[in-house]
Each structure stands twice: as C-alpha cells, then as structure tokens.
Design an enzyme around this catalytic site. Structure first.
Site, short mmCIF file in Angstrom:
data_model
loop_
_atom_site.label_atom_id
_atom_site.label_comp_id
_atom_site.label_asym_id
_atom_site.label_seq_id
_atom_site.Cartn_x
_atom_site.Cartn_y
_atom_site.Cartn_z
N ARG A 175 1.15 -1.28 0.45
CA ARG A 175 -0.31 -0.15 -0.05
C ARG A 175 0.89 1.39 -0.31
O ARG A 175 1.68 1.35 1.21
CB ARG A 175 -0.68 0.06 1.34
CG ARG A 175 -1.89 1.25 1.34
CD ARG A 175 -2.58 0.41 2.81
NE ARG A 175 -2.56 1.24 3.48
CZ ARG A 175 -3.17 1.02 4.56
NH1 ARG A 175 -4.43 0.09 4.99
NH2 ARG A 175 -2.96 1.58 5.92
N GLU A 293 -9.54 -1.86 1.33
CA GLU A 293 -9.33 -3.36 1.50
C GLU A 293 -9.19 -4.32 1.19
O GLU A 293 -10.30 -4.65 1.32
CB GLU A 293 -7.93 -3.19 3.36
CG GLU A 293 -6.74 -1.91 3.34
CD GLU A 293 -5.74 -2.52 2.63
OE1 GLU A 293 -5.56 -3.55 2.19
OE2 GLU A 293 -4.69 -1.60 2.81
#
Length: 495
Positions: A175, A293
C-alpha cells in the site's frame, strides 16, 4: 480463438490486446473520468466483484479509461486479473487448475536476467526529482478509491528491493500513498520480506533503494503474491513468473538508485526507503482512513509509517497506469491462487492424492477462507481431512477459516459448498477451533474489543468446518444421479 492462435502475453499491452479478442472480457471508455473516487466508483459497478459494496458485478470485464482528468497521454487499466477465467487466458491454463500450475512453477523457477538500458521500454521517458517541475501528483494518475481515502494510492506497484547484507531480492505489492511531490508512504504488514530488508538497512543507518514497477505482465502480478513458507526469505518470486512464461523476466538497472526494475513496465518509480523517518498516512486529509482493503472495509490510516523519497520516474511513451480495487475480485485471484498453490503443495507432500483441489474463496479476499476438496478412500482416511486443514494453516498463516468438502462438491460453486454445510455438517461435532493464533491485521474482528480471548490486534480463532461425510456413512449421502445427455442436440449454441 484457438490456443495456437492466441496472442502471446509478455507485458501489459499484449495482455490487453489478448483481452480485446475475447468476447465480454474487455471494455473501454473515452469519457473523461476523475481519478478522485469517480474512476473506482465506475469500476465497482462494471466488474469489481469480490468483497466490494453491493451492488457490484462479479466476473465483469477488464476496463481501460482513456481520458483521465488532469492527465494527458496516460490511460488507466483496471481489473485484468478480476476473473479466474481471464487469469487462465493469460497463463494458458484451465481456471480450476491454476493452483496446480503455480505449485509446479515454484519447483521450476527461472531466475530473472538483466538487459541493457537501451533495451528497456520502461525508460523511454525520464523525469528526475531534481527537475524544478517534478511532481508525482502531476505525473501519476493514482486514483483515490473513495472520497475518504488518505490520498491517491498506488495499488498495483510491484515493489523490488534487495537485502543489504545478502543482496537477495524480493518483489511484492504494498500500500503506497502519494504524499507530496517526491514522497510516498509505505505500509508493510509485519513479516514481509522487504520490511526485513528495510529493518536491516535502518539498523545500519542507511536508506534502502527500492523500485516500483507499474503495468507489467499479469504473470508477474500473480507470482509476486506468493508468501512464506512457500517462498522463504531470499526467494525471488520473479523466478516463478519466469517459470510461468518459460523464459526469464527481464530487469534493468535503475537510473538514480542501485536497484533494478522490470524492463517492460509501463512506469517505474525509483526511490529510497529512508531510515528512521516516519509519516502520518493521512497527513494531507486527516480522515483517519487509509483505503479500501481486501476484507471489504476501509483500513485505518497509520499514525507513523516508513517514507520513500522518490528520485525519479521513468516510463514508456504514452504509458498505461495500472490500478485495482482493494476489495475486488482481482485481489482474490492475485492473492488466492498462490495461496491455493501453497496449500496444495504442503498437503500433497504429507498425504499424496488425498487433496483434490483448493479454492481461496472470494468472500475471504483470497486470504481468509479456503474450501478444500478431500477424498476419503477408506475408513483409515477418516480424520485425515482435518489434518489437511491444519496443514493449510501452516502453508498460509493468514488463512482464518477452512471448509472441508467431499469430492462430489464443486468448490468453485458457493451454493454447492453451502449445500454440503447444510446436509453434511453438525456444528457441535464438526467444528474445530484453534484460538489465539496470529492471522491478518486487516480483519476488523481480530481485536480485543471483539472477543475477550483476543489479547492483541491480529490474533484470531482459526476454525475448521468439516462438511465431509463420515466414511462409514458414505452410501447414505449419495447425490441423485441424472442421465448423461448431449445438450447440443437440443440447443446447438449451449455453452
């Protein structure tokens, strides 16, 4: 299109060209789209699937946006790996056999090779951070997936770095949030290999060189998602992609750092993970949120995470940006198929021929839930199915739940799996729980506030749901058998 006539895939562009030849697998738009929340909002409906907010569309087409607001001459591609069928096309493999293909590829790894800078299309155009007008926010059309995200995120960046002591290399997807004109924040879940490299470099007071390749062969995107113990520290997952293609992945020396990048990438970011520097992930927005997510929830913004100081951006002429939705089916396939391969390998070595197949289910984002198809051949196999489930937890530590089914159940059909649970499962005798085990920190139920038995975030109660028939009762659980017929006699176009 016959197999021998299929367009060979070797990079992102050839993958898109292949999809254009396959009915229903590719769509594009020339309507202007805002990368801030709108682009991801569009694809949620078109083909995200996975754990995305409903309504969404499972197995929808891959999509290319040709008109990105604020960015000229850059397209955005999303969803290429968003269905097992498409991954099967890219890897020339039946969708239900992909786990076996990846398992075998680990054993036949082909190490990457270096090419000269003159042969690397990823360096056709070079932007140096020392240039006065250099600004990542103007160069990269990184989308903001929702309106509450911490900022624009790089979600399909293939991060490549090397151990500062052993010089062994690793590639993985992390990320990455664009924070300023030349800074990215990087969230590394505990145990990741690049984090181990960073810790070593930081202990020595040194920066860790890192390249981020964006827009590559889908085989690399899938291979990069293998995790220990199948690929231990020092195992370069690019060699799995080499095995999948039957030839080595080509790498090129970066322009400004002592590291390599994928030569055929559309875009490469060159930078350094700075020692002892941390930044608040939502420093520009203060929303408290990071980005959506894989479990289907938006992750919390981290208070202090490592920072990459960017030195350069290189790219192809008219590059294609590659992005994905965190909760989408694309994550399921990229994370889940390597998970299946790891489980198949470990169980096969322990009890050959018993585990017929595995599906890392969409509901778990390819990580939290596995459906395992087990064959009992004699009364001596009773109980071995549960041993296989225990091995699965060892093969993939982030796995939370296992559903065991018999060989007559289609593990890729959720209705069939749930049918097995309704008719071949009794909760009081067929549920096996293993409390207090480390799992994945992005599961929001894995916090002490949820259960008094969870002492810290990231711990869970792992559970086996044994939906297999006891061997001595198999004759009582035979499915109704229908006559085999040739449907095409009645419906010639039936698929």
């Amino acid at each position: 299109m016959k197999n021998k006539d299929k367009i060979p895939v070797h990079d992102l562009r050839s993958a898109l060209e292949l999809l254009k030849t396959l009915p229903g697998e590719y769509v594009e738009t020339f309507t202007e789209v805002d990368p801030h929340a709108e682009l991801s909002g569009v694809y949620r409906y078109v083909g995200a699937g996975g754990t995305c907010q409903r309504p969404t569309r499972k197995n929808g087409p891959a999509m290319v946006f040709h008109n990105i607001k604020g960015f000229r001459n850059t397209n955005v591609a999303i969803g290429l790996n968003g269905s097992r069928k498409r991954v099967g096309h890219f890897l020339n493999c039946a969708p239900e056999k992909l786990g076996f293909l990846l398992k075998d590829s680990v054993k036949h790894a082909i190490a990457p090779v270096d090419v000269s800078t003159g042969n690397a299309v990823c360096q056709e155009v070079v932007h140096l951070a020392t240039d006065p007008d250099f600004d990542l926010r103007k160069l990269l059309p990184a989308p903001t997936n929702t309106e509450e995200d911490a900022g624009p995120y790089i979600t399909m960046g293939l991060c490549y770095a090397s151990d500062p002591q052993t010089h062994e290399s690793d590639i993985t997807i992390h990320r990455l949030c664009v924070q300023s004109k030349d800074e990215l924040t990087m969230w590394l879940t505990p145990g990741r290999h690049i984090d181990a490299f960073r810790i070593k470099a930081e202990a020595a007071g040194k920066a860790l060189p890192i390249s981020i390749s964006i827009g590559v062969d889908p085989a690399i995107e899938v291979a990069a998602c293998f995790e220990p113990p199948t690929t231990p520290l020092g195992f370069n997952e690019l060699s799995i992609a080499g095995a999948l293609r039957g030839r080595a992945v080509e790498m090129v020396q970066c322009k400004t750092i002592n590291e390599k990048a994928i030569a055929h990438a559309e875009i490469v970011i060159e930078g350094e993970l700075l020692p002892d520097v941390r930044m608040q992930e939502d420093i520009n927005t203060h929303t408290g949120r990071a980005m959506p997510e894989f479990p289907g929830y938006t992750g919390e913004a981290k208070a202090a995470i490592p920072v990459i100081k960017v030195k350069a951006v290189t790219h192809r002429v008219n590059p294609i940006w590659r992005t994905t939705l965190g909760p989408g089916e694309e994550h399921v396939n990229m994370a889940g198929i390597p998970t299946e391969a790891s489980i198949l390998d470990m169980v096969e070595r322990a009890m050959p021929g018993k585990l017929l197949n595995v599906f890392a289910h969409s509901a778990g984002g390819g990580k939290l839930l596995a459906v395992m198809q087990f064959k009992k051949s004699s009364v001596n196999d009773e109980g071995r199915q549960r041993q296989a489930a225990l091995l699965a937890f060892s093969a993939f530590p982030e796995l939370k739940h296992v559903i065991l089914v018999d060989e007559d159940v289609d593990i890729f059909d959720t209705d069939d799996v749930l049918w097995a649970m309704q008719t071949r499962y009794q909760g009081d005798i067929d549920t096996i729980t293993i409390p207090g085990v480390r799992c994945h920190p992005l599961d929001p139920s894995q916090v002490p506030e949820y259960s008094p038995f969870i002492t810290q975030q990231g711990m869970t109660c792992k559970t086996i749901f044994d939906c297999t028939v006891p061997f001595h009762l198999k004759t009582h659980f035979e499915r109704s058998t229908f006559k085999e017929v040739d449907v095409k006699r009645f419906l010639p176009d039936f698929e």
